[in-house]
Structure formats: C-alpha cells, structure tokens
Enzyme design. Structure first.
Site, PDB file in Angstrom:
ATOM      1  N   ARG A 149      32.767  42.698  39.207  1.00  0.00           N
ATOM      2  CA  ARG A 149      34.166  42.956  39.564  1.00  0.00           C
ATOM      3  C   ARG A 149      34.661  44.181  38.813  1.00  0.00           C
ATOM      4  O   ARG A 149      34.669  44.218  37.594  1.00  0.00           O
ATOM      5  CB  ARG A 149      35.010  41.735  39.195  1.00  0.00           C
ATOM      6  CG  ARG A 149      36.453  41.815  39.653  1.00  0.00           C
ATOM      7  CD  ARG A 149      37.186  40.543  39.237  1.00  0.00           C
ATOM      8  NE  ARG A 149      38.453  40.389  39.910  1.00  0.00           N
ATOM      9  CZ  ARG A 149      39.231  39.322  39.772  1.00  0.00           C
ATOM     10  NH1 ARG A 149      38.855  38.337  38.998  1.00  0.00           N
ATOM     11  NH2 ARG A 149      40.381  39.246  40.402  1.00  0.00           N
ATOM     12  N   GLN A 158      29.288  42.322  34.897  1.00  0.00           N
ATOM     13  CA  GLN A 158      30.418  41.897  35.726  1.00  0.00           C
ATOM     14  C   GLN A 158      30.506  42.784  36.969  1.00  0.00           C
ATOM     15  O   GLN A 158      30.718  43.995  36.868  1.00  0.00           O
ATOM     16  CB  GLN A 158      31.714  41.987  34.923  1.00  0.00           C
ATOM     17  CG  GLN A 158      32.995  41.898  35.736  1.00  0.00           C
ATOM     18  CD  GLN A 158      33.203  40.552  36.378  1.00  0.00           C
ATOM     19  OE1 GLN A 158      32.756  40.328  37.508  1.00  0.00           O
ATOM     20  NE2 GLN A 158      33.851  39.649  35.666  1.00  0.00           N
ATOM     21  N   GLY A 176      35.552  34.573  32.594  1.00  0.00           N
ATOM     22  CA  GLY A 176      36.942  34.488  32.147  1.00  0.00           C
ATOM     23  C   GLY A 176      37.559  35.825  31.785  1.00  0.00           C
ATOM     24  O   GLY A 176      38.457  35.894  30.948  1.00  0.00           O
ATOM     25  N   GLU A 177      37.111  36.909  32.447  1.00  0.00           N
ATOM     26  CA  GLU A 177      37.630  38.233  32.068  1.00  0.00           C
ATOM     27  C   GLU A 177      39.121  38.387  32.370  1.00  0.00           C
ATOM     28  O   GLU A 177      39.836  39.071  31.639  1.00  0.00           O
ATOM     29  CB  GLU A 177      36.833  39.353  32.747  1.00  0.00           C
ATOM     30  CG  GLU A 177      37.209  40.726  32.238  1.00  0.00           C
ATOM     31  CD  GLU A 177      36.222  41.815  32.613  1.00  0.00           C
ATOM     32  OE1 GLU A 177      36.582  43.001  32.490  1.00  0.00           O
ATOM     33  OE2 GLU A 177      35.091  41.489  33.021  1.00  0.00           O
ATOM     34  N   GLU A 188      29.411  33.698  40.083  1.00  0.00           N
ATOM     35  CA  GLU A 188      30.833  33.448  39.863  1.00  0.00           C
ATOM     36  C   GLU A 188      31.679  34.386  40.710  1.00  0.00           C
ATOM     37  O   GLU A 188      32.715  34.004  41.259  1.00  0.00           O
ATOM     38  CB  GLU A 188      31.191  33.628  38.386  1.00  0.00           C
ATOM     39  CG  GLU A 188      32.660  33.333  38.103  1.00  0.00           C
ATOM     40  CD  GLU A 188      33.089  33.722  36.691  1.00  0.00           C
ATOM     41  OE1 GLU A 188      33.964  33.044  36.147  1.00  0.00           O
ATOM     42  OE2 GLU A 188      32.560  34.707  36.151  1.00  0.00           O
ATOM     43  N   ASN A 189      31.224  35.620  40.848  1.00  0.00           N
ATOM     44  CA  ASN A 189      31.963  36.612  41.631  1.00  0.00           C
ATOM     45  C   ASN A 189      32.095  36.168  43.085  1.00  0.00           C
ATOM     46  O   ASN A 189      33.154  36.318  43.705  1.00  0.00           O
ATOM     47  CB  ASN A 189      31.241  37.963  41.558  1.00  0.00           C
ATOM     48  CG  ASN A 189      32.086  39.103  42.102  1.00  0.00           C
ATOM     49  OD1 ASN A 189      33.196  39.322  41.670  1.00  0.00           O
ATOM     50  ND2 ASN A 189      31.544  39.826  43.064  1.00  0.00           N
TER      51      ASN A 189
END
Length: 299
Positions: free
Chosen positions: A56, A54, A95-96, A129-130
């Site tokens: 993010r 991830q 979906g974090e 996605e980021n």
C-alpha cells in the site's frame, strides 16, 4: 480497552526486558523469545519502522485524520503487530494506518503485539492483508495477486486457499493486467469499474480498446452498454478522435514520451508539431470531474 492493554503490558515488566534484548528475534529459540513473542507491549513509536514489503503506497489523509481523532478519544483499540529487530527496534507487520494516525496526534507509544516473522513471511502477510482491504481498486488487487505469484511463488490454487477467494475470481483480476496501461490508469482513478475492464479484455486490438475506453468516458456508458458495444463492435461504429499528428510521423523522443504521458494522465495524449522538435502537448478531458482530476495531477 486501550488502558487495559497498557496495564497488561507494563504490569508484566516486559517493557524493561525489551531494553535487555539487543538482537533480532527470528525464531522461538532466540534469547527472550519465549518471554516477548506473543505478548502485547507498549512500544515507542520512534522505535518502529514501517514494513518495506507494504504494497500500500497511498493513505487517504482525511481517513487518517478521522482515525487519529478516534484514537485520541478512545485510544488504540486493536494493537498493531510488529517483529523484534536488533537493539530496541521493531518493524511493522500490520497496522500502518493506526501507526501513522498515532504519530499524527503526537502519541509517543502504541500497543503492539510481538510475533515471529522472517522476510518471506513479512511479504506474504503484507500482500494477503492488502487484498483483504475494502478500498482497493481492481488494478491494485490484480497487482497484489501478481506479486504473490511472482515473489511468493504461489499457484492460483494455493492463493485461492490463502486469501479465501475462488480461483476464477483471482483469474478475472489477473486478466485485467493485460489491458492497455492507459485503461488500467482509468480504472485506478475510478473512471472504469471492473465490469468495464472485463468487457474490454475481450477486445484484442489495443487501439480498439483505447477507442472504446474513450467512448465509455465521453458517453458514461454502463457496463452492460460496454459489453454490448464490444459484442456488436462492427455494427456499432466507435467514435474516433482525430489525431492532429500521426504517431508514425513523430520524432522518436516524442513517440516514447507520449506513452508515459498517456499512462500518467489516463488518456491518450496527442501532440501538435510546429517544427522538427517543438510543438504543443494536447491533454483531452471529458467532464468537469475529469478536468479537475488532471488539474490535481499537475499541482
């Protein structure tokens, strides 16, 4: 809608099947893959680990609380996506925020869609996605594009297809990474827009870049004013803030440390020596907002 998802998951008896699946599911040929992959199940939050790929790293606390309040009222409307690990363990694919918000209000389970993904696909999905997020600053976008090039080995043409952006747009973001780290920090903190950054890229001299950057902050220059300043730089003198101690006279440990300080605070940091190895660190600020930003960094 959340109740319908839960009913679908538990009604198929697939939750009980999870306990029988003690191995990773990485391909369609793996045991139980045909029964689990592609389904939405109610999964225990404690059995899910976050995606190590991830990109993010910051999650706005206020936005998370708002999402948590919505989930408490309406449930998780859109399931998260996970992949199956050994034992009754899972890893987030996407979906974090929903995952964190659900934990915040004390939920024990969350609806999750199970899919196949290897490590390479996990990284690519997380990065792509980021990029689709709307709250990214220009440097975050640029760094994500660079990771797709370096770690996924995508060309700019391939990346253009994957993320649905023009190649010229991708190139403009990537060029921002050539700016001085101090200016990049200023963009990440919202003091400069992408338009300011694109104008500053045309200034080859790093020192001149920083001088113009300081002038933009001090005088709150618009993008158009910045472009004009860069274009007519020789005719429009840039204010030079006097440096009480020249960099070349500083001991080596100070010279190296100043670069770290400057990148962290988003300004060119100076020192005033009062001896061989002692003195004062001078942190400039250009507005009340800037002062409060620096204060927050020190808390």
């Amino acid at each position: 809608m959340a109740k319908a998802i839960k009913k679908q998951a538990l009604g198929r008896g697939l939750s009980a099947l999870l306990k029988e699946t003690n191995s990773d599911i990485n391909s369609a040929e793996d045991k139980f893959a045909d029964k689990l992959v592609g389904n939405i199940l109610e999964i225990e939050l404690d059995s899910i680990e976050v995606n190590p790929y991830q990109p993010r790293s910051y999650f706005n606390e206020e936005a998370l609380r708002e999402l948590a309040s919505s989930i408490k009222e309406l449930g998780v409307i859109q399931p998260i996506t996970v992949r199956k690990f050994e034992g009754n363990k899972f890893q987030l694919v996407s979906g974090e925020r929903r995952f964190r918000a659900s934990k915040l209000i004390g939920n024990k389970t969350i609806p999750a869609y199970i899919r196949l993904a290897n490590d390479q696909e996990m990284l690519e999905m997380a990065l792509v996605e980021n990029i689709q997020r709307k709250d990214l600053d220009p440097i975050e976008v640029a760094l994500t594009y660079q990771r797709l090039i370096d770690e996924i080995d995508l060309t700019q043409e391939e990346m253009s297809v994957r993320v649905g952006k023009k190649r010229s747009t991708i190139s403009n973001y990537l060029r921002l990474l050539k700016l001085d780290p101090i200016i990049q920090t200023g963009m990440r903190d919202g003091f400069l827009s992408m338009g300011h950054g694109r104008a500053l890229i045309n200034v080859e001299d790093p020192e001149e870049q920083l001088k113009i950057y300081e002038k933009i902050i001090e005088e709150k220059l618009s993008v158009r004013q910045t472009e004009q300043l860069v274009k007519d730089g020789k005719e429009t003198p840039v204010k030079i803030i006097s440096n009480p101690t020249k960099q070349k006279d500083n001991p080596e440990f100070i010279s190296k440390g100043l670069k770290t300080f400057s990148a962290y605070f988003g300004h060119k940091i100076d020192v005033k020596l009062s001896g061989v190895d002692k003195g004062k660190i001078l942190i400039p600020f250009h507005s009340e907002e800037d002062f409060n930003r620096i204060k927050k960094l020190l808390e």
